[in-house]
Write a protein that holds these residues in place. Structure first.
Motif, mmCIF file in Angstrom:
data_model
loop_
_atom_site.group_PDB
_atom_site.id
_atom_site.type_symbol
_atom_site.label_atom_id
_atom_site.label_comp_id
_atom_site.label_asym_id
_atom_site.label_seq_id
_atom_site.Cartn_x
_atom_site.Cartn_y
_atom_site.Cartn_z
ATOM 1 N N GLU A 1 56.570 100.856 19.959
ATOM 2 C CA GLU A 1 55.388 101.070 20.067
ATOM 3 C C GLU A 1 56.076 102.338 18.434
ATOM 4 N N ALA A 2 56.870 103.055 18.247
ATOM 5 C CA ALA A 2 56.872 103.709 17.555
ATOM 6 C C ALA A 2 56.993 102.559 16.180
ATOM 7 N N LYS A 3 57.645 101.451 16.412
ATOM 8 C CA LYS A 3 57.674 101.264 14.809
ATOM 9 C C LYS A 3 56.252 100.177 14.414
ATOM 10 N N ARG A 4 55.428 100.097 15.647
ATOM 11 C CA ARG A 4 54.267 99.170 15.941
ATOM 12 C C ARG A 4 53.723 100.122 14.696
ATOM 13 N N ARG A 5 53.310 101.607 15.536
ATOM 14 C CA ARG A 5 52.696 102.797 14.599
ATOM 15 C C ARG A 5 52.384 102.789 13.373
ATOM 16 N N VAL A 6 53.927 103.196 12.870
ATOM 17 C CA VAL A 6 54.114 103.100 11.475
ATOM 18 C C VAL A 6 53.555 101.669 10.936
ATOM 19 N N SER A 7 54.228 101.151 10.726
ATOM 20 C CA SER A 7 53.345 99.660 10.007
ATOM 21 C C SER A 7 53.904 98.288 10.619
ATOM 22 N N ASP B 1 54.932 96.012 9.648
ATOM 23 C CA ASP B 1 55.411 95.278 7.943
ATOM 24 C C ASP B 1 56.920 95.744 8.373
ATOM 25 N N ILE B 2 57.108 97.172 9.140
ATOM 26 C CA ILE B 2 57.796 97.420 9.912
ATOM 27 C C ILE B 2 58.506 97.325 10.957
ATOM 28 N N LEU B 3 57.574 97.130 11.370
ATOM 29 C CA LEU B 3 57.647 96.534 13.089
ATOM 30 C C LEU B 3 57.997 94.802 12.659
#
Length: 200
Positions: A44-50, A52-54
């Protein structure tokens, strides 16, 4: 030799069922190593960033694996990031299999309804001799947007399509039912079969 397997699943409703499958597999004799069981808060933390990060995070999680095991519950086929994990598995040449897990109980002791095979919802097609991924969007096939680059024919372990008619991944990859087909005893063999299909 260690068998590195990535488990792809819909986290919220199926983590309990997925852990059941994973624990039965790693308890088998051999040198099994699982991937894809990172904590939900990390995802979830990766998805909240963007997105592309996820994507980078999931691509790195797949790195070094030879098989992707899709644990299919009722709604897994709809999940964007399960589809992405499958797509990246195709690109890296992993063996892929589906294991339906709706017959396993969740933390409340409840089973679920069998959902569609997620591999029915992704496929490949040829456009002027170039291979692309496609996904099913309710009523039609569309070019897969989360990985729009062409796929070299040499990267596919199955026969490449020759027309623009989409070939579902499920036509090349096997599917099993964990409860009905005694997955606790047999999942190791299913994973080895998927690896063998892909020459991994």
């Amino acid at each position: 030799m260690a068998r590195y397997t990535f488990f792809s699943f819909h986290y919220s409703p199926d983590i309990w069922r997925a852990q059941n499958v994973r624990n039965s597999w790693v308890a088998l004799p051999g040198d099994e190593i699982d991937r894809g069981f990172f904590d939900a808060s990390v995802f979830e933390a990766k998805r909240r960033v963007s997105p592309d990060i996820l994507k980078n995070f999931l691509r790195d999680a797949l790195d070094g694996t030879s098989v992707t095991c899709v644990l299919a519950g009722s709604e897994t086929y709809r999940r964007r990031w399960v589809r992405y994990e499958i797509a990246r598995s195709v690109v890296r040449g992993n063996g892929i299999l589906t294991v339906h897990i709706q017959g396993l109980k969740n933390s409340k002791g409840l089973t679920s309804v069998k959902g569609p095979n997620p591999l029915d919802c992704l496929g490949v097609y040829s456009a002027n001799g170039t291979i692309f991924l496609a996904e099913w969007e309710g009523t039609k096939w569309v070019k897969y947007a989360d990985y729009a680059s062409p796929i070299p024919k040499s990267d596919l372990w199955f026969r490449a399509p020759t027309t623009n008619t989409v070939t579902q991944l499920s036509e090349h990859c096997l599917a099993y039912d964990f409860t009905a087909q005694r997955g606790r005893e047999n999942i190791g063999g299913w994973i080895e079969t998927a690896a063998g299909q892909a020459g991994r």
